[in-house]
Design an enzyme around this catalytic site. Structure first.
Site, mmCIF file in Angstrom:
data_model
loop_
_atom_site.group_PDB
_atom_site.id
_atom_site.type_symbol
_atom_site.label_atom_id
_atom_site.label_comp_id
_atom_site.label_asym_id
_atom_site.label_seq_id
_atom_site.Cartn_x
_atom_site.Cartn_y
_atom_site.Cartn_z
ATOM 1 N N PHE A 15 -2.713 11.252 -43.628
ATOM 2 C CA PHE A 15 -4.237 11.361 -44.086
ATOM 3 C C PHE A 15 -4.219 13.055 -44.606
ATOM 4 O O PHE A 15 -3.922 13.281 -45.827
ATOM 5 C CB PHE A 15 -5.190 10.592 -44.214
ATOM 6 C CG PHE A 15 -6.068 11.233 -43.476
ATOM 7 C CD1 PHE A 15 -6.919 11.402 -44.604
ATOM 8 C CD2 PHE A 15 -6.753 11.335 -42.120
ATOM 9 C CE1 PHE A 15 -8.463 12.564 -43.385
ATOM 10 C CE2 PHE A 15 -7.827 12.088 -41.522
ATOM 11 C CZ PHE A 15 -8.856 12.664 -42.415
ATOM 12 N N ILE A 16 -4.348 13.778 -43.419
ATOM 13 C CA ILE A 16 -3.751 15.470 -43.946
ATOM 14 C C ILE A 16 -2.844 15.392 -43.882
ATOM 15 O O ILE A 16 -2.731 16.222 -44.954
ATOM 16 C CB ILE A 16 -4.474 15.291 -42.214
ATOM 17 C CG1 ILE A 16 -5.561 14.703 -41.460
ATOM 18 C CG2 ILE A 16 -4.530 17.385 -42.533
ATOM 19 C CD1 ILE A 16 -5.862 15.518 -40.294
ATOM 20 N N GLY A 39 1.703 6.606 -40.479
ATOM 21 C CA GLY A 39 1.673 6.851 -42.200
ATOM 22 C C GLY A 39 1.700 6.437 -42.644
ATOM 23 O O GLY A 39 2.129 5.352 -42.341
ATOM 24 N N ILE A 58 10.052 12.309 -34.558
ATOM 25 C CA ILE A 58 9.528 14.076 -33.956
ATOM 26 C C ILE A 58 10.780 13.511 -32.676
ATOM 27 O O ILE A 58 10.644 15.087 -32.322
ATOM 28 C CB ILE A 58 8.629 14.370 -33.870
ATOM 29 C CG1 ILE A 58 7.325 13.311 -33.316
ATOM 30 C CG2 ILE A 58 8.485 14.802 -35.867
ATOM 31 C CD1 ILE A 58 6.170 14.222 -32.991
ATOM 32 N N TYR A 145 -4.642 12.578 -24.175
ATOM 33 C CA TYR A 145 -4.684 13.252 -25.989
ATOM 34 C C TYR A 145 -4.728 14.417 -25.992
ATOM 35 O O TYR A 145 -4.243 15.383 -26.437
ATOM 36 C CB TYR A 145 -5.489 12.418 -27.059
ATOM 37 C CG TYR A 145 -5.982 12.716 -28.589
ATOM 38 C CD1 TYR A 145 -4.111 12.947 -28.977
ATOM 39 C CD2 TYR A 145 -6.460 13.618 -28.847
ATOM 40 C CE1 TYR A 145 -4.315 13.447 -30.747
ATOM 41 C CE2 TYR A 145 -6.333 14.468 -30.330
ATOM 42 C CZ TYR A 145 -5.084 13.747 -30.969
ATOM 43 O OH TYR A 145 -5.427 14.528 -32.567
ATOM 44 N N ASN A 174 -13.080 16.877 -36.197
ATOM 45 C CA ASN A 174 -12.956 16.005 -36.863
ATOM 46 C C ASN A 174 -12.846 15.340 -37.917
ATOM 47 O O ASN A 174 -14.100 15.685 -39.028
ATOM 48 C CB ASN A 174 -13.917 14.979 -36.687
ATOM 49 C CG ASN A 174 -14.148 14.439 -34.961
ATOM 50 O OD1 ASN A 174 -13.589 15.533 -33.830
ATOM 51 N ND2 ASN A 174 -14.178 13.477 -34.930
ATOM 52 N N VAL A 175 -11.376 15.487 -38.854
ATOM 53 C CA VAL A 175 -11.225 15.787 -40.674
ATOM 54 C C VAL A 175 -11.227 14.436 -40.578
ATOM 55 O O VAL A 175 -11.160 13.461 -40.705
ATOM 56 C CB VAL A 175 -9.557 15.534 -40.574
ATOM 57 C CG1 VAL A 175 -9.536 16.315 -41.811
ATOM 58 C CG2 VAL A 175 -9.197 17.103 -39.283
HETATM 59 C C1 UD1 Z 1 -11.299 13.726 -31.668
HETATM 60 C C2 UD1 Z 1 -11.204 14.831 -31.612
HETATM 61 C C3 UD1 Z 1 -10.853 14.944 -33.355
HETATM 62 C C4 UD1 Z 1 -9.126 14.731 -33.439
HETATM 63 C C5 UD1 Z 1 -9.433 12.911 -33.077
HETATM 64 C C6 UD1 Z 1 -8.097 13.057 -33.265
HETATM 65 C C7 UD1 Z 1 -13.127 15.329 -30.550
HETATM 66 C C8 UD1 Z 1 -14.315 15.897 -30.308
HETATM 67 N N1 UD1 Z 1 -12.496 15.353 -31.289
HETATM 68 O O1 UD1 Z 1 -11.628 12.492 -32.311
HETATM 69 O O2 UD1 Z 1 -10.621 16.974 -32.575
HETATM 70 O O3 UD1 Z 1 -8.346 14.857 -34.259
HETATM 71 O O4 UD1 Z 1 -9.669 13.304 -31.968
HETATM 72 O O5 UD1 Z 1 -7.576 10.914 -32.970
HETATM 73 O O6 UD1 Z 1 -12.932 15.319 -29.023
HETATM 74 N N2 UD1 Z 1 -16.356 5.804 -33.006
HETATM 75 C C9 UD1 Z 1 -18.007 4.490 -33.039
HETATM 76 N N3 UD1 Z 1 -17.431 3.697 -32.985
HETATM 77 C C10 UD1 Z 1 -16.513 3.507 -33.844
HETATM 78 C C11 UD1 Z 1 -15.425 4.427 -33.111
HETATM 79 C C12 UD1 Z 1 -15.541 5.266 -32.730
HETATM 80 O O7 UD1 Z 1 -19.458 4.900 -31.836
HETATM 81 O O8 UD1 Z 1 -16.222 2.220 -34.440
HETATM 82 C C13 UD1 Z 1 -17.316 6.985 -31.890
HETATM 83 C C14 UD1 Z 1 -16.426 7.783 -31.107
HETATM 84 O O9 UD1 Z 1 -17.047 6.825 -29.647
HETATM 85 C C15 UD1 Z 1 -16.989 9.094 -30.910
HETATM 86 C C16 UD1 Z 1 -16.714 9.474 -32.383
HETATM 87 O O10 UD1 Z 1 -17.480 8.124 -33.362
HETATM 88 O O11 UD1 Z 1 -17.945 9.020 -30.314
HETATM 89 C C17 UD1 Z 1 -15.961 9.864 -33.261
HETATM 90 O O12 UD1 Z 1 -14.766 8.727 -32.881
HETATM 91 P P1 UD1 Z 1 -13.467 9.633 -33.657
HETATM 92 O O13 UD1 Z 1 -13.448 9.180 -35.115
HETATM 93 O O14 UD1 Z 1 -12.497 8.556 -32.550
HETATM 94 O O15 UD1 Z 1 -12.905 10.913 -33.190
HETATM 95 P P2 UD1 Z 1 -12.800 11.604 -31.757
HETATM 96 O O16 UD1 Z 1 -12.845 10.878 -30.825
HETATM 97 O O17 UD1 Z 1 -14.046 11.991 -31.923
#
Ligand code: UD1
Length: 312
Positions: A15-16, A39, A58, A145, A174-175
């Site tokens: 998507f990015i 993708g 890759i 990761y 978080n894109v």
């Molecule tokens: C992390 C990285 C981000 C990276 C991404 C790739 C951080 C701060 N960010 O994102 O830069 O691009 O990995 O995968 O480390 N959540 C819920 N319910 C859901 C799904 C998720 O509550 O159904 C919560 C997660 O527990 C988390 C937040 O939402 O606290 C964001 O989760 P997610 O969107 O998976 O991204 P990060 O792990 O924050």
């Protein structure tokens, strides 16, 4: 007018990556490298006649090298994303995110590529005591990761100092936006929120929902990738690619419900392993050195994303 320069986007069917492809189209020739693991070819539907597509993994250095050779810039976005996925199944994410990233840098160096823009991750910061997170802070990775993405930055800097490759790392924060795939439990939280909002079902929030993120709209990230490919004096460096905002999951879910006029209380579940508590980017270095200028507010971004999911 488009130049004759060749740009490669690894992960260009993601998507990015597919958003970046659109940004690059009127600037040169674009080739996508993607193995379609996470993708989708559908993401490239609008640009199909205008790009080269290479179904290459890759991890396969021999297949990678001829495609990359002679390119002006490689935008390296291919990865197996997700913190929890790297905990549940660490081997593939290690192989793709570390070995695959090494292969991309090596192919770029051997193939005389001018610059590699590498998609690093804000997860490298872990739980820093101070916000916003600045590039000078000591990394504190909390998950495979996060380690993998951090190692890619280090490789970028070493490929610059040892092999003269101009590598620039951007720590994505978080894109979100159109085409983010909500199909997997490992999908980004906003894509899952969108799916539930449209289906009028309740999402799951892990933990108390008070964890916060610097949600960054995909077009702002794509534009920054382009700027990082053009800026001078940035080779070997790393920059935050965030928006500089900070919203809790509870705030975002509330906002989305208000936008739709619905009441769908989230199911609360235990916190996820490896989860970072708070995230917010200091964008000043990226603004100063790369001309970063994120334009899309969270309200605009959520609205545009929601419209896209409704139509999809
Ligand atoms: C992390 C990285 C981000 C990276 C991404 C790739 C951080 C701060 N960010 O994102 O830069 O691009 O990995 O995968 O480390 N959540 C819920 N319910 C859901 C799904 C998720 O509550 O159904 C919560 C997660 O527990 C988390 C937040 O939402 O606290 C964001 O989760 P997610 O969107 O998976 O991204 P990060 O792990 O924050």
């Amino acid at each position: 007018m488009a130049s004759d320069l060749k740009f490669i986007v690894t992960g260009g069917a993601g998507f990015i990556g597919s958003t970046l492809v659109q940004t690059l189209l009127d600037r040169g020739r674009v080739a996508v490298i993607d193995n379609l693991l996470t993708g989708h070819e559908a993401n490239l539907e609008e640009v199909r006649g205008q790009i080269e597509f290479h179904n290459v993994d890759i991890r396969d250095a021999a297949a990678l090298e001829p495609v990359i050779r002679g390119a002006d810039t490689v935008f390296h976005l291919a990865a197996i994303p997700s913190v929890p996925r790297s905990i549940d199944d660490p081997v593939p994410s290690h192989q793709v995110n570390i070995d695959g990233t090494f292969n991309v840098f090596r192919a770029a160096a051997l193939g005389k590529v001018r610059r590699v823009v590498y998609a690093a991750s804000s997860s490298a910061y872990g739980d820093t005591e101070v916000l916003p997170k600045t590039e000078t802070m000591t990394p504190l990775p909390k998950s495979p990761y996060a380690v993998q993405k951090l190692l890619g930055e280090y490789y970028g800097s070493v490929f610059h100092s040892c092999f003269g490759l101009e590598a620039v790392s951007l720590r994505f924060f978080n894109v979100y936006g159109p085409r983010q795939d909500p199909a997997s439990p490992y999908s980004g939280v906003l894509s899952l929120f969108m799916k539930h909002l449209i289906a009028r079902t309740c999402p799951t929030i892990f933990g108390d929902g008070e964890q916060s993120r610097d949600f960054t709209f995909v077009e702002d990230v794509a534009e920054l990738c382009w700027k990082a490919s053009q800026a001078s004096g940035v080779a070997g460096k790393m920059y935050n690619a965030g928006n500089g905002n900070q919203y809790t999951l509870n705030q975002i879910w509330k906002l989305l419900q208000q936008m739709e006029g619905v009441n769908l209380p989230a199911n609360m579940a235990p916190p996820r392993a490896g989860d970072v508590r708070h995230s917010k980017a200091d964008t000043s270095a990226a603004v100063r050195d790369l001309g970063h200028a994120p334009r899309v507010t969270i309200e605009q971004g959520l609205k545009r994303t929601l419209e896209w999911y409704r139509g999809a």
